[in-house]
Design an enzyme around this catalytic site. Structure first.
Site, PDB file in Angstrom:
ATOM      1  N   LYS A   9      -8.465 -35.110  23.005  1.00 44.12           N
ATOM      2  CA  LYS A   9      -9.709 -35.215  23.774  1.00 44.12           C
ATOM      3  C   LYS A   9     -10.919 -34.742  22.939  1.00 44.12           C
ATOM      4  O   LYS A   9     -10.750 -34.151  21.871  1.00 44.12           O
ATOM      5  CB  LYS A   9      -9.576 -34.385  25.055  1.00 44.12           C
ATOM      6  N   TYR A  49      -9.309 -43.064  34.258  1.00 45.30           N
ATOM      7  CA  TYR A  49      -8.970 -41.973  35.178  1.00 45.30           C
ATOM      8  C   TYR A  49      -9.173 -42.375  36.647  1.00 45.30           C
ATOM      9  O   TYR A  49      -9.372 -41.502  37.498  1.00 45.30           O
ATOM     10  CB  TYR A  49      -9.802 -40.738  34.837  1.00 45.30           C
ATOM     11  N   ASN A 112      -8.639 -29.315  28.122  1.00 44.09           N
ATOM     12  CA  ASN A 112      -7.257 -28.962  27.793  1.00 44.09           C
ATOM     13  C   ASN A 112      -6.728 -29.730  26.577  1.00 44.09           C
ATOM     14  O   ASN A 112      -5.536 -29.918  26.421  1.00 44.09           O
ATOM     15  CB  ASN A 112      -6.359 -29.117  29.025  1.00 44.09           C
ATOM     16  N   HIS A 115      -4.087 -35.311  26.245  1.00 46.93           N
ATOM     17  CA  HIS A 115      -3.608 -36.033  27.428  1.00 46.93           C
ATOM     18  C   HIS A 115      -2.300 -36.725  27.075  1.00 46.93           C
ATOM     19  O   HIS A 115      -2.099 -37.132  25.931  1.00 46.93           O
ATOM     20  CB  HIS A 115      -4.637 -37.095  27.859  1.00 46.93           C
ATOM     21  N   GLU A 126      -1.169 -47.221  30.209  1.00 45.85           N
ATOM     22  CA  GLU A 126      -2.104 -46.450  29.380  1.00 45.85           C
ATOM     23  C   GLU A 126      -2.075 -46.904  27.916  1.00 45.85           C
ATOM     24  O   GLU A 126      -3.119 -46.962  27.266  1.00 45.85           O
ATOM     25  CB  GLU A 126      -1.799 -44.952  29.491  1.00 45.85           C
TER      26      GLU A 126
HETATM   27  P1  CMP Z   1      -5.153 -35.028  31.976  1.00 43.30           P
HETATM   28  O1  CMP Z   1      -3.733 -34.789  31.684  1.00 43.30           O
HETATM   29  O2  CMP Z   1      -5.939 -35.830  31.012  1.00 43.30           O
HETATM   30  O3  CMP Z   1      -5.268 -35.707  33.412  1.00 43.30           O
HETATM   31  C1  CMP Z   1      -6.393 -35.592  34.217  1.00 43.30           C
HETATM   32  C2  CMP Z   1      -7.351 -34.580  33.688  1.00 43.30           C
HETATM   33  O4  CMP Z   1      -8.240 -34.089  34.660  1.00 43.30           O
HETATM   34  C3  CMP Z   1      -6.590 -33.356  33.246  1.00 43.30           C
HETATM   35  O5  CMP Z   1      -5.867 -33.610  32.091  1.00 43.30           O
HETATM   36  C4  CMP Z   1      -7.725 -32.359  33.116  1.00 43.30           C
HETATM   37  O6  CMP Z   1      -8.475 -32.567  31.934  1.00 43.30           O
HETATM   38  C5  CMP Z   1      -8.548 -32.764  34.327  1.00 43.30           C
HETATM   39  N1  CMP Z   1      -8.209 -31.950  35.488  1.00 43.30           N
HETATM   40  C6  CMP Z   1      -7.090 -31.956  36.180  1.00 43.30           C
HETATM   41  N2  CMP Z   1      -7.134 -31.091  37.208  1.00 43.30           N
HETATM   42  C7  CMP Z   1      -8.323 -30.536  37.144  1.00 43.30           C
HETATM   43  C8  CMP Z   1      -8.982 -29.569  37.916  1.00 43.30           C
HETATM   44  N3  CMP Z   1      -8.384 -29.014  38.986  1.00 43.30           N
HETATM   45  N4  CMP Z   1     -10.212 -29.240  37.553  1.00 43.30           N
HETATM   46  C9  CMP Z   1     -10.803 -29.820  36.487  1.00 43.30           C
HETATM   47  N5  CMP Z   1     -10.221 -30.762  35.717  1.00 43.30           N
HETATM   48  C10 CMP Z   1      -9.001 -31.105  36.041  1.00 43.30           C
END
Ligand code: CMP
Length: 140
Positions: A9, A49, A112, A115, A126
């Site tokens: 990311k 998303y 985070n 993904h 995807e």
């Molecule tokens: P990802 O695995 O890319 O899938 C969806 C993304 O949304 C997740 O990683 C985080 O980056 C984001 N995400 C998921 N849950 C939350 C949350 N509760 N608050 C903020 N961001 C979130």
């Protein structure tokens, strides 16, 4: 031997973590079968998303994912979907196991670093979102 999608990311690319993350991927036995660096448009991020549309974090997630370049990868090898999920760790870095990428490098549930597809059907859609068939190295 299904392929899965991995993304480094914008926070991971910005913080120059791509090399370390790709090393971990290769050390784990996963195979990088496709790789590109690109920047998502707002429309692309919204579409990618779409499953989270309506959730409270949707608009900031789209903003974050379009904030800079990302690295998208097709990851293959035995049990690739599960293996990549294990290597990433839980979505929330604070809850991720030690020695996972998110635990080590993630700074918040949103930022985070990586993904990964969450199952075989998602992996298919995807991977196809970013890669044509002829851009993916065949399985050996
Ligand atoms: P990802 O695995 O890319 O899938 C969806 C993304 O949304 C997740 O990683 C985080 O980056 C984001 N995400 C998921 N849950 C939350 C949350 N509760 N608050 C903020 N961001 C979130």
């Amino acid at each position: 031997m299904a392929n899965t999608l991995g993304i480094i990311k914008p926070d991971g690319v910005r913080r120059k973590l791509a090399g370390k993350i790709i090393s971990k991927i290769e050390d784990s036995g996963l195979v990088v079968r496709g790789i590109k660096i690109l920047r998502l448009s707002k429309g692309q991020a919204e579409k990618f998303y779409a499953v989270h549309e309506g959730k409270p974090f949707y608009s900031t997630l789209v903003e974050f994912m379009t904030s800079g370049p990302i690295i998208v990868m097709v990851l293959g090898g035995h049990g690739s979907i599960e293996k990549w999920r294990e290597l990433m760790g839980a979505t929330d870095p604070a809850k991720a196991k030690y020695n996972t990428i998110r635990r080590e490098y993630g700074t918040s549930i949103e930022k985070n670093v990586v993904h990964g597809s969450d199952g075989p059907e998602t992996a298919k859609t995807e991977v196809a979102f970013f890669f044509r068939e002829d851009e993916i190295l065949p399985k050996e």
